[in-house]
Design a protein around this motif. Structure first.
Motif, PDB file in Angstrom:
ATOM      1  N   HIS A 191       3.515   2.982 -15.642  1.00 20.06           N
ATOM      2  CA  HIS A 191       4.132   2.845 -14.324  1.00 20.06           C
ATOM      3  C   HIS A 191       3.604   1.677 -13.502  1.00 20.06           C
ATOM      4  N   GLY A 192       2.615   0.954 -13.980  1.00 22.37           N
ATOM      5  CA  GLY A 192       1.982  -0.104 -13.196  1.00 22.37           C
ATOM      6  C   GLY A 192       2.819  -1.363 -13.104  1.00 22.37           C
ATOM      7  N   VAL A 193       2.376  -2.271 -12.258  1.00 24.39           N
ATOM      8  CA  VAL A 193       3.045  -3.552 -12.041  1.00 24.39           C
ATOM      9  C   VAL A 193       2.361  -4.597 -12.920  1.00 24.39           C
ATOM     10  N   ARG A 199       0.844  -1.205   0.000  1.00 29.17           N
ATOM     11  CA  ARG A 199       0.000   0.000   0.000  1.00 29.17           C
ATOM     12  C   ARG A 199       0.871   1.243   0.000  1.00 29.17           C
ATOM     13  N   ALA A 200       0.337   2.268  -0.652  1.00 32.99           N
ATOM     14  CA  ALA A 200       1.016   3.560  -0.701  1.00 32.99           C
ATOM     15  C   ALA A 200      -0.027   4.638  -0.399  1.00 32.99           C
ATOM     16  N   PRO A 201      -0.086   5.113   0.843  1.00 31.19           N
ATOM     17  CA  PRO A 201      -1.059   6.154   1.180  1.00 31.19           C
ATOM     18  C   PRO A 201      -0.608   7.523   0.663  1.00 31.19           C
ATOM     19  N   MET A 202      -1.526   8.246   0.097  1.00 33.38           N
ATOM     20  CA  MET A 202      -1.305   9.602  -0.401  1.00 33.38           C
ATOM     21  C   MET A 202      -2.425  10.485   0.146  1.00 33.38           C
ATOM     22  N   PRO A 203      -2.291  11.808   0.054  1.00 31.96           N
ATOM     23  CA  PRO A 203      -3.343  12.673   0.611  1.00 31.96           C
ATOM     24  C   PRO A 203      -4.721  12.474  -0.026  1.00 31.96           C
ATOM     25  N   VAL A 231       5.626   1.812  -4.669  1.00 32.34           N
ATOM     26  CA  VAL A 231       5.243   0.402  -4.675  1.00 32.34           C
ATOM     27  C   VAL A 231       6.231  -0.416  -5.487  1.00 32.34           C
ATOM     28  N   MET A 232       6.699   0.129  -6.604  1.00 35.43           N
ATOM     29  CA  MET A 232       7.639  -0.594  -7.474  1.00 35.43           C
ATOM     30  C   MET A 232       9.022  -0.684  -6.838  1.00 35.43           C
ATOM     31  N   SER A 233       9.389   0.265  -5.967  1.00 32.23           N
ATOM     32  CA  SER A 233      10.736   0.292  -5.404  1.00 32.23           C
ATOM     33  C   SER A 233      10.946  -0.770  -4.334  1.00 32.23           C
TER      34      SER A 233
END
Length: 139
Positions: free
Chosen positions: A69-71, A15-19, A103-105
């Motif tokens: 940019h997706g997986v 998960r990557a939370p953003m505003p 997420v990719m990193s």
């Protein structure tokens, strides 16, 4: 994505939370390189008009950025947050690029692990009260 089970499975991924949203990514591992995406916006965010507007904006962003940019072979889920209602579209695009980069990193092995269940403290037995010696009542 259309099944609830797919969304629940994605919740166990990275998960990557953003505003303005939370991005969930989970690799399916079924050998299919197709990228799937789902969008969810709860009623806490607002009425149907607001929720549908957010979903339209997320849909445009996902179609634009996921192929680049997706997986591959993963499910991507965008969960709307209240800060994303009137957020500038350019800011949302930048945040989604940043979230996909985060997420990719990280390797797949660094997905959040479930915590072991907590052990409940042993219940203590109540202490029986003693009324007197010999079991008879004092006069």
């Amino acid at each position: 994505m259309g099944k609830r089970a797919d969304f629940l499975a994605a919740n166990r991924g990275r998960r990557a939370p953003m505003p303005g949203f939370v991005l969930l990514v989970r690799e399916r591992g079924d050998g299919d390189p197709a990228m799937r995406f789902g969008i969810t916006v709860t009623k806490k965010i607002g009425g149907a008009v607001i929720r549908n507007r957010m979903k339209r904006r997320f849909r445009v962003l996902a179609r634009e950025l996921l192929p680049v940019h997706g997986v591959p072979g993963a499910d991507h889920v965008l969960i709307g947050r209240s800060e994303g209602i009137e957020r500038d579209f350019g800011m949302l695009r930048g945040e989604l690029e940043k979230a996909l980069g985060k997420v990719m990193s990280r390797p797949v092995s660094q997905a959040p692990q479930k915590r072991p269940p907590r052990k409940k403290p042993a219940a203590q037995k109540p202490v029986a009260s003693v009324q007197g010696a010999g079991g008879h009542r004092p006069d």
